[in-house]
Design an enzyme around this catalytic site. Sequence first.
Site, PDB file in Angstrom:
ATOM      1  N   ASP A 129      69.742 -67.981 -75.355  1.00 49.20           N
ATOM      2  CA  ASP A 129      70.310 -67.231 -76.485  1.00 49.20           C
ATOM      3  C   ASP A 129      69.888 -68.182 -77.946  1.00 49.20           C
ATOM      4  O   ASP A 129      70.027 -69.278 -77.769  1.00 49.20           O
ATOM      5  CB  ASP A 129      71.780 -67.325 -76.481  1.00 49.20           C
ATOM      6  CG  ASP A 129      72.333 -66.058 -76.983  1.00 49.20           C
ATOM      7  OD1 ASP A 129      72.149 -65.848 -78.337  1.00 49.20           O
ATOM      8  OD2 ASP A 129      73.038 -65.080 -76.420  1.00 49.20           O
TER       9      ASP A 129
ATOM     10  N   GLY B 296      75.571 -63.877 -80.609  1.00 49.41           N
ATOM     11  CA  GLY B 296      76.481 -64.534 -79.505  1.00 49.41           C
ATOM     12  C   GLY B 296      77.074 -65.772 -79.713  1.00 49.41           C
ATOM     13  O   GLY B 296      77.095 -66.112 -81.076  1.00 49.41           O
TER      14      GLY B 296
ATOM     15  N   VAL C  10      63.994 -65.718 -78.147  1.00 48.90           N
ATOM     16  CA  VAL C  10      63.058 -65.146 -77.455  1.00 48.90           C
ATOM     17  C   VAL C  10      61.707 -64.505 -77.929  1.00 48.90           C
ATOM     18  O   VAL C  10      60.747 -64.118 -77.505  1.00 48.90           O
ATOM     19  CB  VAL C  10      63.599 -64.467 -76.135  1.00 48.90           C
ATOM     20  CG1 VAL C  10      64.382 -64.954 -75.106  1.00 48.90           C
ATOM     21  CG2 VAL C  10      64.428 -63.149 -76.772  1.00 48.90           C
TER      22      VAL C  10
ATOM     23  N   TYR D  55      66.689 -50.585 -84.334  1.00 49.63           N
ATOM     24  CA  TYR D  55      67.119 -50.871 -83.110  1.00 49.63           C
ATOM     25  C   TYR D  55      66.565 -49.814 -82.223  1.00 49.63           C
ATOM     26  O   TYR D  55      65.995 -50.228 -81.129  1.00 49.63           O
ATOM     27  CB  TYR D  55      68.683 -50.681 -83.095  1.00 49.63           C
ATOM     28  CG  TYR D  55      69.467 -50.991 -81.866  1.00 49.63           C
ATOM     29  CD1 TYR D  55      69.296 -52.074 -81.270  1.00 49.63           C
ATOM     30  CD2 TYR D  55      70.205 -50.123 -81.110  1.00 49.63           C
ATOM     31  CE1 TYR D  55      69.982 -52.478 -80.083  1.00 49.63           C
ATOM     32  CE2 TYR D  55      70.765 -50.395 -79.773  1.00 49.63           C
ATOM     33  CZ  TYR D  55      70.927 -51.519 -79.463  1.00 49.63           C
ATOM     34  OH  TYR D  55      71.402 -51.684 -78.365  1.00 49.63           O
TER      35      TYR D  55
ATOM     36  N   LYS E 243      63.764 -50.644 -79.185  1.00 52.53           N
ATOM     37  CA  LYS E 243      64.063 -50.398 -77.643  1.00 52.53           C
ATOM     38  C   LYS E 243      63.108 -49.089 -77.089  1.00 52.53           C
ATOM     39  O   LYS E 243      62.914 -49.190 -75.851  1.00 52.53           O
ATOM     40  CB  LYS E 243      65.692 -49.739 -77.730  1.00 52.53           C
ATOM     41  CG  LYS E 243      66.692 -50.718 -77.883  1.00 52.53           C
ATOM     42  CD  LYS E 243      66.849 -52.006 -76.967  1.00 52.53           C
ATOM     43  CE  LYS E 243      67.909 -52.905 -77.177  1.00 52.53           C
ATOM     44  NZ  LYS E 243      67.764 -53.873 -76.311  1.00 52.53           N
TER      45      LYS E 243
ATOM     46  N   TYR F 199      53.161 -52.739 -68.689  1.00 58.69           N
ATOM     47  CA  TYR F 199      53.231 -54.046 -67.973  1.00 58.69           C
ATOM     48  C   TYR F 199      53.353 -53.544 -66.362  1.00 58.69           C
ATOM     49  O   TYR F 199      52.675 -54.345 -65.654  1.00 58.69           O
ATOM     50  CB  TYR F 199      53.992 -55.015 -68.212  1.00 58.69           C
ATOM     51  CG  TYR F 199      53.619 -56.139 -69.231  1.00 58.69           C
ATOM     52  CD1 TYR F 199      53.363 -55.533 -70.442  1.00 58.69           C
ATOM     53  CD2 TYR F 199      53.227 -57.219 -68.620  1.00 58.69           C
ATOM     54  CE1 TYR F 199      52.900 -56.593 -71.467  1.00 58.69           C
ATOM     55  CE2 TYR F 199      52.838 -58.271 -69.694  1.00 58.69           C
ATOM     56  CZ  TYR F 199      52.579 -57.927 -70.837  1.00 58.69           C
ATOM     57  OH  TYR F 199      51.878 -58.767 -71.788  1.00 58.69           O
TER      58      TYR F 199
END
Length: 330
Positions: free
Chosen positions: A34, A39, A60, A148, A152, A162
């Site tokens: 994180d 968070g 990430v 957002y 997504k 992938y």
Amino acid sequence: MAKERVLITGAAGFLGSHLCDRFIKEGYDVIGMDNLITGSMDNIAHLMGKEHFEFYHHDVSKYVHVPGELKYILHFASPASPIDYLKIPIQTLKVGAHGTHNLLGLAKDKKARILVASTSEVYGDPLVHPQTEDYYGNVNPIGPRGVYDEAKRFMESITMAYHTYHQLETRIVRIFNTYGPRMRLNDGRVLPAFIGQALRGEDLTIFGDGSQTRSFCYVDDLVEGIYRLLLSDHVYPVNVGNPDEITISEFAEEIIKLTGTKQKVIYKDLPEDDPKKRQPDITKAQKLLGWEPKVNRQEGLKITYEYFKSLDKEKLFQKEHKDFEKYIVK
Ligand code: UDP
């Protein structure tokens, strides 16, 4: 024998932290990752120093390195409340796009199965009700929620690419409104907003006329659905949520009853592109995973209310979004 290892991104978030608990309970070694933008270490404080848990403080959206083997990756890192996307739109786009790409690369390298957290927001302000997985959605790419929703949607596309191009083992869950302990009290979402207001003795703010609907799923039910989807062999998106639909006005009444607050409801403008209806069609999850929610709203809200009450008062009055109206009210 060494335990199998799972990487969970967004581990210090609401859903991520509950997933960490579940995978440790199932006997895995969990690596939680994180960047702590949205968070909180409070959510995983109970895991720190435990033998089967490791925490990496990392974003990430940048290259992800994890030494050793990985069996599963669960990508749950992302801002997830409308106010968060408005405050940090670029990070929201990057974690859904670059973050997902990095984790797919890691999954390929480790020969790990990856499950990505998508959302009912891929349906936008839906014209099909309830929402089935084959509905393509009604999304405004340049509206406040676009950062957002489109991140997504890209996440789903690149994950499928992938799968088909690299034969990676992939799973996509479309998560509908979820609630429970460890939600951020001041993230602006309706449930913590109403409960926080009740606890502070403020009026409950309904956006619009309150006729818009949502369907709220208790976190333990959601985690069970995700766990089953990960272990299933289904690569196409699956809705996981509770179909028990309610208007926001009715929801405010439930919170008033639950908390016993003497305050009233007040009305504010409806934010731009706020979906008018939302309810998952969970036929697919029922058939493929033998899953459906078990916790009704009355039970779930009681547990969640107890959690919010147990937080220290200082947190209750810490208004991280005190300026939020300027972001969302037209
Ligand atoms: N909402 C509200 N009052 C609040 C916060 C939210 O009436 O203080 C409404 C919001 O406009 C939306 C619904 O509650 O229609 C759910 O909002 P939330 O931010 O929880 O999540 P969403 O489902 O819109 O992503």
